[in-house]
Design a protein around this motif. Structure first.
Motif: not given
Length: 199
Positions: A190-191, A185-186
């Protein structure tokens, strides 16, 4: 009926596990259970994020745009589905170390019905205050772990002592799986796939 074991898992869990063991359902049945029960946290999270707003503490209410909440809900739905299916694979693979020979469907049943109380926690999002949802979440997690410990010896047909160690191994693998999902998820956030807040 897809959810016919739901009440029994709360009212008389050990008897219900025996009932599940006596008449194993099909793979599609177990998958349908996950697909339906996963809708509870997904729909509630969407509604609370886009319409009610979340209270994190003393600050302002946090809301997402409807489009962002929708995309996050879609991701959550598939994440929950994949998470339970991956847990079933772990249960199935771990069985070899404990002299159990379940089918993948039996492993999926154990994963699906064990995850049910955790998914029911989604109803707490009707009151989207962080501390409240976390307390209810802790209760749901505790009951899910209890169901796993109660159901493992019954569904896997192994002694309770061995079932306790087996269930403990599953809990450990489940925590690792949860950490992987959170890391994914992180990375996605970040994308550029993170939430979009309303002004």
């Amino acid at each position: 009926m897809i959810l016919n074991h739901l009440w029994g898992l709360y009212a008389h869990p050990k008897d219900e596990w025996h009932s599940i063991d006596e008449r194993h359902e099909s793979y599609v049945y177990s998958l349908s259970h996950i697909a339906i029960i996963s809708l509870i946290p997904v729909l509630m999270s969407y509604y609370s994020a886009a319409h009610l707003g979340w209270s994190i503490g003393a600050g302002d209410i946090i809301k997402l745009t409807a489009d962002s909440a929708f995309m996050m809900s879609i991701g959550m739905y598939f994440g929950l589905m994949l998470g339970v299916m991956a847990l079933a694979v772990l249960i199935h693979e771990l069985a070899k170390a404990f002299d159990a020979t379940p089918t993948y469907t039996q492993s999926l049943e154990l994963a699906a019905y064990t995850a049910t109380p955790l998914f029911m926690v989604g109803l707490a999002a009707f009151y989207p205050v962080l501390w409240f949802v976390m307390v209810i979440g802790l209760v749901g997690l505790t009951y899910s772990i209890y169901l796993l410990y109660a159901g493992t010896p019954i569904l896997m047909h192994i002694p309770e002592g061995k079932g306790f160690i087996y269930a403990s191994s599953v809990v450990t693998c489940g925590l690792v799986l949860l950490a992987i999902l959170m890391a994914a998820s992180v990375i996605l956030w970040s994308m550029g796939l993170g939430p979009v807040y309303t002004g």
